[in-house]
Design a protein around this motif. Structure first.
Motif, PDB file in Angstrom:
ATOM      1  N   TYR A  47      -2.542  -3.234  37.944  1.00 38.71           N
ATOM      2  CA  TYR A  47      -1.404  -2.942  39.145  1.00 38.71           C
ATOM      3  C   TYR A  47      -0.443  -3.749  39.206  1.00 38.71           C
ATOM      4  N   ALA A  48       0.357  -2.745  39.740  1.00 38.22           N
ATOM      5  CA  ALA A  48       2.124  -3.121  39.802  1.00 38.22           C
ATOM      6  C   ALA A  48       2.510  -3.573  41.213  1.00 38.22           C
ATOM      7  N   GLY A  49       1.999  -3.746  41.782  1.00 40.01           N
ATOM      8  CA  GLY A  49       2.391  -4.354  43.526  1.00 40.01           C
ATOM      9  C   GLY A  49       3.450  -4.849  43.283  1.00 40.01           C
ATOM     10  N   ASP A  50       4.275  -5.419  44.427  1.00 37.00           N
ATOM     11  CA  ASP A  50       4.841  -6.912  44.216  1.00 37.00           C
ATOM     12  C   ASP A  50       4.009  -7.635  44.903  1.00 37.00           C
ATOM     13  N   GLU A  51       3.422  -7.300  45.774  1.00 36.56           N
ATOM     14  CA  GLU A  51       2.981  -8.815  46.171  1.00 36.56           C
ATOM     15  C   GLU A  51       1.440  -8.804  45.736  1.00 36.56           C
ATOM     16  N   VAL A  53      -2.755  -9.367  47.026  1.00 37.89           N
ATOM     17  CA  VAL A  53      -3.021  -9.085  47.893  1.00 37.89           C
ATOM     18  C   VAL A  53      -4.292  -9.552  48.150  1.00 37.89           C
ATOM     19  N   GLN A  54      -5.398  -9.658  49.311  1.00 35.79           N
ATOM     20  CA  GLN A  54      -6.125 -10.507  49.554  1.00 35.79           C
ATOM     21  C   GLN A  54      -6.980  -9.969  48.362  1.00 35.79           C
ATOM     22  N   VAL A  55      -8.283 -10.880  47.386  1.00 33.93           N
ATOM     23  CA  VAL A  55      -9.806  -9.949  47.569  1.00 33.93           C
ATOM     24  C   VAL A  55     -10.294  -9.440  47.981  1.00 33.93           C
ATOM     25  N   TYR A  88     -14.861 -23.252  45.019  1.00 30.01           N
ATOM     26  CA  TYR A  88     -14.861 -21.059  45.051  1.00 30.01           C
ATOM     27  C   TYR A  88     -14.391 -21.406  46.888  1.00 30.01           C
ATOM     28  N   LEU A  89     -13.413 -20.829  47.015  1.00 29.31           N
ATOM     29  CA  LEU A  89     -12.674 -20.399  47.974  1.00 29.31           C
ATOM     30  C   LEU A  89     -13.383 -18.385  48.207  1.00 29.31           C
ATOM     31  N   THR A  90     -13.981 -18.049  49.244  1.00 27.19           N
ATOM     32  CA  THR A  90     -14.454 -16.592  49.493  1.00 27.19           C
ATOM     33  C   THR A  90     -13.455 -16.281  50.459  1.00 27.19           C
ATOM     34  N   GLU A  91     -12.700 -16.880  51.196  1.00 22.64           N
ATOM     35  CA  GLU A  91     -11.405 -16.291  51.899  1.00 22.64           C
ATOM     36  C   GLU A  91     -10.411 -16.200  52.202  1.00 22.64           C
ATOM     37  N   GLY A  96      -3.540 -10.142  41.423  1.00 24.87           N
ATOM     38  CA  GLY A  96      -2.459  -9.533  41.814  1.00 24.87           C
ATOM     39  C   GLY A  96      -1.969  -9.196  39.921  1.00 24.87           C
ATOM     40  N   ASN A  97      -0.939  -8.866  39.728  1.00 26.03           N
ATOM     41  CA  ASN A  97      -0.736  -8.846  38.250  1.00 26.03           C
ATOM     42  C   ASN A  97      -1.061 -10.509  37.334  1.00 26.03           C
ATOM     43  N   THR A  98      -1.649 -10.605  36.164  1.00 23.24           N
ATOM     44  CA  THR A  98      -1.964 -11.288  35.975  1.00 23.24           C
ATOM     45  C   THR A  98      -0.850 -12.126  34.409  1.00 23.24           C
TER      46      THR A  98
END
Length: 240
Positions: A47-51, A53-55, A88-91, A96-98
């Protein structure tokens, strides 16, 4: 006895598995003689996204599901987490990159605060509206775990800091045959994959303890062999 746990902060079953393992450990008679080492494993190293994303969006895209199906998947995991007393939040959660998180966890290990930081990072990622993919949030979590803020910032600012340690953990996981997490290794003798029930971990701890290598203490002591022959150690003195 040593238990090594390969995990990723983005993995909900690692979050759940840690709680279940700790419940199983609490039932183990020798729990205070077990060393726990957390090791790095990236679920999505490419994963190389700068931002982030939503799960939900990530799950739908990764598994070819609709958003509704992805939401149902999350609801199932949430039910398992809540059964263990975990928030646990489902939304609204990020993905991202860890890699930076793992590097910071290695700093925490070097300072004796690894478990504290891991617990805080899991809680922030799964139970709170705090993105662990934000550098300022990571520094705040590091401080909460007892680390120095400037040292944490310096590690995050230097992409080489603890990078070799993360990669070494990942290579070791591959050598051990781990292709999913959480992955638990007991004294390099037994392995358990997945967030198993607490009693499975208790049983594994008991078996590993039973089969652990014997440590020999002392040298040149008197002993008798299976043939009945006995040896008397030479102590440098003279037998009368």
């Amino acid at each position: 006895m040593r238990v090594e746990i390969w995990s990723d902060i983005a993995c909900p079953w690692c979050y759940i598995g840690k709680a279940r393992f700790e419940k199983g450990l609490a039932e183990f008679a020798h729990h205070d003689e077990v060393e726990i080492v957390h090791r790095s494993f990236e679920l999505d190293p490419t994963y190389a996204g700068d931002e982030p994303v939503q799960v939900i969006d990530m799950l739908a895209r990764k598994y070819g599901r609709t958003r509704e199906e992805a939401q149902a998947m999350e609801a199932n995991v949430a039910a398992n987490a809540r059964a263990e007393g975990l928030g646990y939040l489902t939304e609204g959660r990020d993905h991202g990159n860890t890699f930076d998180i793992h590097r910071l966890l290695h700093l925490a290990r070097a300072r004796g605060r690894q478990d504290e930081l891991l617990n805080l990072a899991y809680r922030a990622n799964f139970a709170e509206e705090r993105s662990v993919y934000d550098g300022d949030v990571l520094v705040a979590l590091a401080v909460e775990a007892g680390l120095d803020a400037d040292e944490a910032r310096a590690v995050l600012a230097d992409p080489k800091a603890y990078a070799d340690e993360v990669r070494a953990d990942e290579r070791e996981a591959a050598e051990l045959g781990a292709n999913a997490v959480p992955f638990f290794v007991f004294d390099r003798r037994y392995g358990i994959s997945g967030g198993q029930p607490a009693e499975v971990f208790t049983q594994a701890l008991e078996q590993a303890w039973k089969d652990r290598p014997m440590t020999m203490i002392g040298e040149d002591a008197g002993a008798c062999g299976p043939d009945g022959a006995c040896e008397v150690p030479v102590t440098g003195g003279t037998n009368a």
